[in-house]
Design an enzyme around this catalytic site. Structure first.
Site, PDB file in Angstrom:
ATOM      1  N   THR A  69       0.774  -1.180   0.087  1.00 52.82           N
ATOM      2  CA  THR A  69       0.057   0.013   0.061  1.00 52.82           C
ATOM      3  C   THR A  69       0.883   1.312  -0.018  1.00 52.82           C
ATOM      4  OG1 THR A  69      -1.726  -0.904   1.189  1.00 52.82           O
ATOM      5  CG2 THR A  69      -1.671   1.097   1.509  1.00 52.82           C
ATOM      6  N   ASN A 137      -4.814  -9.696  -8.304  1.00 51.86           N
ATOM      7  CA  ASN A 137      -4.756 -10.510  -6.926  1.00 51.86           C
ATOM      8  C   ASN A 137      -6.334 -11.372  -6.962  1.00 51.86           C
ATOM      9  OD1 ASN A 137      -5.795  -7.595  -6.975  1.00 51.86           O
ATOM     10  ND2 ASN A 137      -6.883  -7.949  -5.146  1.00 51.86           N
ATOM     11  N   GLN A 165       1.302  -9.083  -6.024  1.00 53.45           N
ATOM     12  CA  GLN A 165       1.046 -10.598  -6.372  1.00 53.45           C
ATOM     13  C   GLN A 165       1.689 -11.507  -7.122  1.00 53.45           C
ATOM     14  OE1 GLN A 165      -1.413 -12.077  -4.647  1.00 53.45           O
ATOM     15  NE2 GLN A 165      -2.419 -10.479  -3.559  1.00 53.45           N
ATOM     16  N   HIS A 187       4.541  -9.931   2.550  1.00 49.13           N
ATOM     17  CA  HIS A 187       3.703 -11.004   3.182  1.00 49.13           C
ATOM     18  C   HIS A 187       3.041 -11.928   2.160  1.00 49.13           C
ATOM     19  CE1 HIS A 187      -0.247  -9.128   3.077  1.00 49.13           C
ATOM     20  NE2 HIS A 187       0.282  -8.211   2.822  1.00 49.13           N
ATOM     21  N   CYS A 301     -11.496  -7.881   1.929  1.00 48.46           N
ATOM     22  CA  CYS A 301     -11.703  -6.705   2.125  1.00 48.46           C
ATOM     23  C   CYS A 301     -11.469  -6.048   3.721  1.00 48.46           C
ATOM     24  CB  CYS A 301     -13.224  -6.627   1.953  1.00 48.46           C
ATOM     25  SG  CYS A 301     -14.194  -5.190   2.643  1.00 48.46           S
TER      26      CYS A 301
HETATM   27  N1  PLP Z   1      -1.610  -4.554  -4.354  1.00 46.85           N
HETATM   28  C1  PLP Z   1      -1.972  -5.628  -4.461  1.00 46.85           C
HETATM   29  C2  PLP Z   1      -2.224  -6.145  -5.870  1.00 46.85           C
HETATM   30  C3  PLP Z   1      -2.573  -6.559  -3.207  1.00 46.85           C
HETATM   31  O1  PLP Z   1      -3.076  -7.736  -3.416  1.00 46.85           O
HETATM   32  C4  PLP Z   1      -2.203  -5.966  -2.091  1.00 46.85           C
HETATM   33  C5  PLP Z   1      -2.814  -6.863  -1.039  1.00 46.85           C
HETATM   34  O2  PLP Z   1      -3.629  -7.475  -0.861  1.00 46.85           O
HETATM   35  C6  PLP Z   1      -1.541  -4.696  -2.024  1.00 46.85           C
HETATM   36  C7  PLP Z   1      -1.333  -4.182  -2.999  1.00 46.85           C
HETATM   37  C8  PLP Z   1      -1.312  -4.249  -0.543  1.00 46.85           C
HETATM   38  O3  PLP Z   1      -0.128  -4.586  -0.043  1.00 46.85           O
HETATM   39  P1  PLP Z   1       0.001  -4.723   1.391  1.00 46.85           P
HETATM   40  O4  PLP Z   1      -0.918  -5.614   2.116  1.00 46.85           O
HETATM   41  O5  PLP Z   1       1.461  -5.061   1.777  1.00 46.85           O
HETATM   42  O6  PLP Z   1      -0.330  -3.084   1.861  1.00 46.85           O
END
Ligand code: PLP
Length: 360
Positions: A69, A137, A165, A187, A301
Site C-alpha cells: 500500500t 489479486n 501478487q 507478506h 476486504c
Molecule cells: N497490491 C495488490 C495487488 C495486493 O493484492 C495487495 C494486498 O492485498 C496490496 C497491493 C497491498 O499490499 P499490503 O498488504 O502489503 O499493503
C-alpha cells in the site's frame, strides 16, 4: 486445516521467521556507527541485495517501505510531484492504487480480465502516469505490462507496476518489463507483514513522503524495520508452482457448473477464480471454512465483509460477481490441500443444489 488464501497473505516461511528472530535478537539501529549498528546495516543491505535480485535491479533501486500500500502511494505521489498530472489506472488495480489515484481515467479490462492496450494507446496523452499491475489479486491474470510500457514510454509518461501478487510466483525482470516504479510486499511471498519495497528505475525520482532522519537515502525517513526487512530478504525468490493441482480443481468445479474466470489469459500458476451461479460467494467461503478450508471471495476486504467482486464486474461479468471465489495456494500447499478443497466445495455445492430443488 487447509489454507488456500495465499493472495490474502502467504503462510510465513521458516526462513523468514528465523531471519526476523535473528534480527530482533541482534538488535542495533542501522544508523548507529558502533558494531551493533553496523551489523544491523549489514542485515538491511544484504536483504536489499536479495530483493533487488528478485526483480533484476541494482540494490540502490530498492527503497524499503511498510508494504504494498505504501509503495503504491509513494509511486503515485512521486509521479505527481514530478509533474505527471494525468493518471490512468486499470480497472483491475488494487484499492491502494485506486484510492491514491482518485479522479484517474480507468483503462477497461476485456472478458478475460486483461487490460485493453488499444484503449491505452488512444488515451495515454502526454506526461501520463499509468498504473498497471503485473498480476491481478483476484483472478491471477497477468497483465500486458511490457506492451503498456512501450506506449507509456513513447508518450514520455511513467509506468507504475504493482507487482505485489506476482513477486515470488513468477519471474520478474523490472528492466525488460519497462517499468519506472514497481511495488512489492513481503507478506505475499511468505515474509512478514508490514514490510515491502518500491523499486525505482533511473528515470523515476521518488518524492519524500515522510520527513525526519535521512534513512533510505533520504527517500523514506524513520528507523528501518530491520526484522521485517531481514524476513523479506530471506524469502525474495520464486517458489514452486502448482499449476496441475490448480487446473485439476478447475476441471472439477467446471464439471459441476462453475465458470472459471480469466482462463483464456496467462495467469499466476497458483490462483483460481471461479463463480458458481446461485451459490453466493459468502456462502461458499463460510461452507468451506466450516470444513477447515480457508479461501476468499475476491479480495479480502478490510472490514472482513464479502463484497461482490469489482474485478469480475469490470470483466463484463457482473452476473457472476456475487458468486465468485478465489482459491490461492503457495509454497506450503500440497496436492492434498487442493483436492480437499475440491471435495468440500463439491459437497457444499451439491447440498445447495439439492435444497434449491426441494424448494422448487
Ligand atoms: N497490491 C495488490 C495487488 C495486493 O493484492 C495487495 C494486498 O492485498 C496490496 C497491493 C497491498 O499490499 P499490503 O498488504 O502489503 O499493503
Amino acid at each position: 486445516m487447509t489454507y488456500l488464501d495465499y493472495n490474502a497473505t502467504a503462510v510465513v516461511r521458516p526462513e523468514a521467521a528465523m531471519a526476523v528472530a535473528r534480527a530482533l535478537e541482534a538488535g542495533g539501529n542501522p544508523s548507529s556507527v558502533h558494531a551493533a549498528g553496523r551489523a544491523a546495516r549489514q542485515t538491511v543491505e544484504a536483504a536489499r541485495t536479495r530483493v533487488a535480485g528478485l526483480v533484476g535491479v541494482a540494490p540502490g533501486s530498492v527503497t524499503f517501505v511498510s508494504g504494498g500500500t505504501e509503495a503504491n502511494a509513494l509511486a503515485i505521489e512521486s509521479a505527481r510531484a514530478a509533474g505527471l498530472e494525468r493518471v490512468v489506472v486499470s480497472a483491475g488495480e488494487h484499492d491502494s492504487v485506486l484510492e491514491n489515484a482518485r479522479g484517474a481515467l480507468v483503462m477497461p479490462l476485456d472478458a478475460e480480465g486483461v487490460a485493453d492496450i488499444d484503449w491505452l494507446k488512444a488515451n495515454v496523452g502526454e506526461k501520463t502516469l499509468v498504473c498497471l499491475m503485473l498480476a491481478n489479486n483476484e483472478t491471477g491474470v497477468i497483465q500486458p505490462v511490457a506492451e503498456a510500457a512501450q506506449v507509456v514510454r513513447a508518450a514520455g509518461g511513467w509506468l507504475h507496476v504493482d507487482a505485489v501478487q506476482a513477486a515470488g510466483k513468477i519471474a520478474i525482470d523490472f528492466t525488460a518489463l519497462g517499468a519506472d516504479t514497481m511495488s512489492l510486499s513481503a507478506h505475499k511471498l511468505g515474509g512478514p507483514q508490514g514490510v515491502g519495497a518500491l523499486v525505482a528505475g533511473t528515470r523515476a525520482t521518488l518524492a519524500r513522503r515522510l520527513h525526519g532522519g535521512g534513512q533510505e537515502r533520504g527517500r523514506r525517513a524513520g528507523t528501518e524495520n530491520v526484522p521485517g526487512i531481514a524476513g523479506f530478504g530471506a524469502v525474495a525468490e520464486v517458489s514452486g508452482h502448482q499449476v496441475e493441482w490448480r487446473d485439476e480443481l478447475a476441471e472439477r468445479v467446471r464439471a459441476a457448473g462453475a465458470v472459471v474466470l480469466g482462463e483464456g489469459a496467462p495467469r499466476l500458476p497458483q490462483t483460481l477464480c471461479f463463480a458458481a451461479p446461485g451459490f453466493a460467494s459468502e456462502l461458499q467461503v463460510m461452507s468451506l471454512d466450516l470444513a477447515g478450508v480457508m479461501v476468499s471471495a475476491g479480495s479480502a476486504c478490510s472490514s472482513g465483509k464479502v463484497k461482490a467482486s469489482r474485478v469480475v464486474e469490470a470483466m463484463g461479468r457482473g452476473d457472476l460477481a456475487p458468486y465468485a471465489v478465489r482459491i490461492s495456494g503457495g509454497w506450503a500447499s500440497t496436492a492434498q490441500d487442493w483436492r480437499r478443497c475440491g471435495d468440500v466445495w463439491l459437497e457444499a455445492y451439491a447440498r445447495i443444489a439439492a435444497r434449491k430443488r426441494e424448494v422448487a
